[in-house]
Design a protein around this motif. Structure first.
Motif, PDB file in Angstrom:
ATOM      1  N   VAL A 138       0.835  -1.201   0.000  1.00  9.65           N
ATOM      2  CA  VAL A 138       0.000   0.000   0.000  1.00  9.65           C
ATOM      3  C   VAL A 138       0.866   1.247   0.000  1.00  9.65           C
ATOM      4  N   TYR A 139       0.612   2.125  -0.977  1.00 10.49           N
ATOM      5  CA  TYR A 139       1.220   3.451  -0.979  1.00 10.49           C
ATOM      6  C   TYR A 139       0.204   4.435  -0.421  1.00 10.49           C
ATOM      7  N   VAL A 140       0.649   5.312   0.462  1.00 12.53           N
ATOM      8  CA  VAL A 140      -0.217   6.341   1.024  1.00 12.53           C
ATOM      9  C   VAL A 140       0.223   7.692   0.473  1.00 12.53           C
ATOM     10  N   MET A 141      -0.720   8.404  -0.164  1.00  5.60           N
ATOM     11  CA  MET A 141      -0.406   9.705  -0.745  1.00  5.60           C
ATOM     12  C   MET A 141      -0.967  10.838   0.109  1.00  5.60           C
ATOM     13  N   ARG A 142      -0.229  11.943   0.106  1.00  7.90           N
ATOM     14  CA  ARG A 142      -0.672  13.149   0.792  1.00  7.90           C
ATOM     15  C   ARG A 142      -0.053  14.358   0.109  1.00  7.90           C
ATOM     16  N   ASP A 143      -0.893  15.341  -0.206  1.00  9.06           N
ATOM     17  CA  ASP A 143      -0.425  16.595  -0.818  1.00  9.06           C
ATOM     18  C   ASP A 143       0.406  16.358  -2.073  1.00  9.06           C
ATOM     19  N   GLY A 144      -0.034  15.428  -2.921  1.00  7.03           N
ATOM     20  CA  GLY A 144       0.620  15.217  -4.204  1.00  7.03           C
ATOM     21  C   GLY A 144       1.893  14.409  -4.163  1.00  7.03           C
TER      22      GLY A 144
END
Length: 503
Positions: free
Chosen positions: A470-476
């Motif tokens: 799982v990759y978690v993205m935040r603010d691009g």
């Protein structure tokens, strides 16, 4: 809080409805008490939205009656429904994007000076008070198109409440919201309950039934299967009543050692959103992408598929760098993309199932400049059978299918191209639990056959249940990476920026 022994304030008795002679509702009974949340669940096509549209006056019932405070209503139209205190917030927003928040709230009953001129100041003041009452703070002079999805959802609710609503219908209100925004919506629902508003709440998410509901009614094939207090129900019991069978495993993954890297992006940037995004997916695995709305998940998928240009960074397919990417180039390299908004970008609603399945690879069905309809039909029938698409009618227009079957056709369109790499953006959004289980089983099958899947989802249980990584993205940007078996709390904290983390 509703009194469990209180008499219903609203009743629907023996409601039936037919479309083209086909029954979609058969003698359905339903009631609502003041200050309660009555959840409606059922598979796509079970009749939930149709029943609520009858209540709102958008559809005419063929038989049955509607009672308010025990009094049967002889006539029922949208205008009468509003005067009796019925408000409905549809799954598809009915807002005018280039009008202000206040103008949208008062659309159709604007306040005016001297009968001719809009009293914008008065409308903005009243709009601010209305929004304040449900805990929303926005500039009422701002154009609606500049607001986020969650704020637009609240504007729809506030618009319904302006008409002195006693009974509010919320149709899939969280389908496009993140968990933070869902908390805000639930707080608004609790405020409305405290004011004595009765709420019919349609949802496909089992966890919401127990988080927000007082009673739950299950519909199947246009019939009421049962009604029970939420505290006396279980998710397994509700699911079995919904679909008439047990779903033993909603996330049927058979994990195995993945193969070589199929797709890799390194420090991918776009002018608008992405900031050095790096991630990869191997053959034989599902890589999940989680994060809040606006984190850049969909933008990453669109850039990889060539729908949006990237300004720097690299994309590699099978170890080879791709200098220029476009949807046609991506397809030639064996990449398929099922978009987030299937209704706007995934299919042609007025074309049949056959045309939609074969659309992406239409060139394969031409011979000497003539379209081979027989070959089209063979391929389409193959996927209709293997994916259990209902109804199994090649000519059936997409707009007539349930959400789950529409999503299956979108999947079939890409599977017909025989891609080795699939990007799936919100593959189960807005579909019922039975269809979700079928889509999940298909994804597991594809991964075990050696395909690579990059899956974006706003539903954390889905991401954790189906993904190898799982990759978690935040603010691009990618804020964290987790291996299988990750803790949901840590993923949420990472997505919210509470903690930078890698598993």
């Amino acid at each position: 809080m509703a009194d469990a022994d209180a008499k219903p304030a609203l009743e629907l008795r023996a409601i039936s409805k037919y479309f083209s002679g086909i029954p979609v509702l058969s003698d359905v009974d339903l009631d609502l008490r003041a200050g309660e949340v009555h959840v409606l669940v059922g598979e796509n096509g079970a009749g939930k939205s149709t029943l609520m549209k009858i209540l709102a006056g958008a559809y005419e019932k063929d038989s049955g009656e509607i009672l308010i405070d025990g009094v049967a209503q002889s006539r029922w139209t949208p205008a009468i429904a509003r005067t009796k205190g019925v408000g409905m917030v549809y799954q598809e927003f009915n807002l005018v994007p280039y009008r202000s928040v206040a103008e949208n709230l008062f659309l159709g009953h604007e306040k005016r000076h001297n009968k001719f001129f809009l009293d914008k100041a008065s409308m903005q003041r009243f709009a601010a008070e209305q929004l304040e009452s449900i805990g929303v703070h926005v500039d009422t002079g701002m154009e609606v198109r500049r607001l986020g999805v969650a704020q637009q959802q609240m504007i729809e609710i506030a618009k319904a409440l302006l008409c002195d609503v006693r009974f509010l219908v919320l149709d899939e209100p969280t389908s496009a919201l993140t968990f933070r925004e869902i908390d805000q919506l639930f707080e608004t629902v609790r405020r409305l309950k405290a004011r004595g508003v009765g709420i019919f709440y349609i949802s496909h998410r089992m966890e919401e039934v127990h988080l927000i509901g007082d009673r739950v009614t299950i519909l199947r094939d246009g019939k009421r299967i049962g009604t029970m207090p939420v505290k006396e129900s279980s998710a397994d019991q509700i699911i079995k009543m919904m679909i008439g069978r047990e779903i033993k495993d909603l996330f049927p993954r058979h994990f195995k050692e993945p193969g070589e890297v199929a797709l890799e992006v390194h420090e991918l940037c776009t002018s608008a959103k992405l900031k050095k995004v790096s991630m990869k997916v191997r053959y034989g695995e599902i890589a999940g992408v989680a994060g809040l709305m606006g984190a850049g998940r969909t933008e990453t998928a669109r850039a990889i598929f060539g729908l949006d240009p990237f300004t720097s960074g690299t994309i590699e397919v099978n170890g080879a760098k791709v200098k220029r990417i476009s949807p046609s180039a991506a397809i030639r390299k064996g990449v398929g993309f099922a978009p987030e908004d299937r209704k706007k970008e995934g299919f042609f609603k007025n074309l049949g199932i056959k045309e939609n399945i074969t659309m992406a690879g239409l060139g394969k069905f031409f011979g000497k400049g003539i379209l081979n309809g027989k070959k089209e039909a063979q391929i389409s029938n193959k996927f209709i059978a293997s994916l259990h698409i209902q109804p199994p009618d090649l000519k059936k227009q997409m707009r007539c299918l349930s959400g789950g079957n529409q999503q299956k056709v979108v999947m079939a369109k890409w599977l017909a191209m025989e891609p080795r790499i699939l990007i799936l953006d919100e593959p189960t959004r807005g579909i019922d639990v039975g269809a979700k289980a079928e889509i999940h089983a298909l994804m597991d099958k594809l991964a075990n056959e050696g395909n690579a899947i990059l899956m974006i989802s706003s539903e954390l249980p889905e991401v954790l249940g189906m993904s190898d990584r799982v990759y978690v993205m935040r603010d691009g940007a990618v804020a964290g990476e987790f291996t299988r078996g990750a803790n949901s709390e840590e993923v949420i904290r990472c997505a919210m920026g509470v903690k930078e983390c890698k598993d």
